[in-house]
Design a protein around this motif. Structure first.
Motif, short mmCIF file in Angstrom:
data_model
loop_
_atom_site.label_atom_id
_atom_site.label_comp_id
_atom_site.label_asym_id
_atom_site.label_seq_id
_atom_site.Cartn_x
_atom_site.Cartn_y
_atom_site.Cartn_z
N THR A 1 0.84 -0.67 0.36
CA THR A 1 -0.37 0.18 -0.37
C THR A 1 1.35 1.72 -0.10
O THR A 1 1.52 1.57 0.86
N ALA A 2 0.72 2.10 -0.90
CA ALA A 2 1.71 3.26 -1.31
C ALA A 2 0.69 4.70 -0.56
O ALA A 2 -0.43 4.44 -1.08
N ALA A 3 1.16 5.36 0.11
CA ALA A 3 0.90 6.86 0.09
C ALA A 3 1.81 8.16 -1.03
O ALA A 3 2.45 8.18 -0.72
N PRO A 4 0.62 8.99 -1.53
CA PRO A 4 0.70 9.76 -2.60
C PRO A 4 1.33 10.73 -1.89
O PRO A 4 1.38 11.37 -0.45
N THR A 5 2.49 11.71 -2.54
CA THR A 5 3.08 12.34 -2.14
C THR A 5 2.15 14.30 -2.64
O THR A 5 2.95 13.25 -4.03
N GLU A 6 2.14 14.94 -2.04
CA GLU A 6 2.35 16.55 -3.42
C GLU A 6 2.84 17.19 -2.38
O GLU A 6 2.67 17.42 -1.28
N VAL A 7 4.47 17.81 -2.98
CA VAL A 7 4.89 19.06 -2.03
C VAL A 7 4.55 20.55 -3.39
O VAL A 7 5.13 20.49 -4.55
N ALA A 8 4.45 21.51 -2.83
CA ALA A 8 4.51 22.89 -3.76
C ALA A 8 5.68 23.04 -3.28
O ALA A 8 5.47 23.77 -1.84
N CYS A 9 5.53 24.05 -4.13
CA CYS A 9 6.77 25.62 -4.07
C CYS A 9 6.58 26.46 -4.69
O CYS A 9 5.71 26.39 -5.94
N LEU A 10 6.58 27.90 -3.64
CA LEU A 10 6.67 28.61 -4.39
C LEU A 10 7.73 29.10 -5.47
O LEU A 10 8.58 29.77 -4.19
N ILE A 11 7.53 29.93 -6.61
CA ILE A 11 9.17 30.51 -6.88
C ILE A 11 8.89 32.16 -7.21
O ILE A 11 7.62 32.04 -7.77
N PRO A 12 9.49 32.64 -6.66
CA PRO A 12 9.46 34.35 -6.66
C PRO A 12 9.39 34.36 -8.34
O PRO A 12 10.52 33.85 -9.15
N ALA A 13 9.05 35.57 -8.90
CA ALA A 13 9.22 36.04 -10.23
C ALA A 13 10.92 36.84 -10.28
O ALA A 13 11.68 36.94 -9.42
N THR A 14 11.24 36.29 -10.90
CA THR A 14 12.83 36.35 -11.53
C THR A 14 12.66 37.44 -12.45
O THR A 14 12.03 37.73 -13.59
N ALA A 15 13.92 37.91 -12.74
CA ALA A 15 14.28 39.11 -13.69
C ALA A 15 13.83 38.64 -15.02
O ALA A 15 13.49 38.90 -15.67
N SER A 16 14.26 36.88 -15.21
CA SER A 16 13.96 36.26 -17.06
C SER A 16 12.34 35.77 -17.30
O SER A 16 12.15 36.10 -18.05
#
Length: 175
Positions: free
Chosen positions: A122-137
């Motif tokens: 039996t397996a548990a799914p994983t979800e990890v969110a990251c916020l990436i700020p706006a960069t010059a590019s």
């Protein structure tokens, strides 16, 4: 009539100089997903909710709990409405530290610890969110193939010539 044409041209110039589509997106939200059986994928969206479907190189690095590692792998973009990119392999059973590096236009990093269970477990799914700020590019518009403002000046020149022709035609017609 000349005042209307002048107002129109001023508005066009203002909009072309001020509006940059990439600025509307801001930073990005990237989520690392795992089904718990070794499959790994990400979903990536701009902070305004639009999927990141622009060509973006996404590289995954994975290190296991038993000093195992996965060679750096480039994820495959699916082009769906969620901005999904997938790892073509699967992680062996164990605990893995997964790191994702996103290239331009995002230029960011996200990492997660994921569990991978044997296919019969039996397996548990994983979800990890990251916020990436706006960069010059991510906020600068892409360079235009015409070399900066060249297409703008050609367009404005064409509009000015067209306005002059219309005005001359109307004056001739009156007189």
């Amino acid at each position: 009539m000349a005042a209307r044409i002048g107002t129109f041209l001023a508005t066009v110039v203002f909009l072309l100089l001020v509006a940059t589509p990439a600025e509307a997106h801001g930073g990005a939200s990237v989520t690392i997903h795992s089904d718990g059986h070794g499959s790994v994928w990400i979903t990536a969206q701009w902070q305004d909710g639009h999927a990141i479907n622009e060509p973006t190189t996404v590289t995954m690095f994975a290190t296991g709990d038993a000093s195992a590692s996965v060679a750096p792998s480039v994820l495959r973009q699916t082009g769906d409405e969620r901005g999904t990119q997938t790892y073509s392999g699967t992680l062996d059973p164990g605990t893995w530290r997964v790191a994702i590096d996103l290239g331009a236009p995002v230029n960011g990093h996200c990492q997660a610890v994921v569990q991978s269970a044997a296919p019969s477990a039996t397996a548990a799914p994983t979800e990890v969110a990251c916020l990436i700020p706006a960069t010059a590019s991510s906020t600068e518009p892409s360079p235009s193939p015409g070399g900066g403002l060249t297409p703008l000046w050609f367009t404005l020149g064409g509009l000015a010539v067209a306005a002059a022709v219309v005005m001359a035609f109307r004056r001739r017609r009156r007189g």
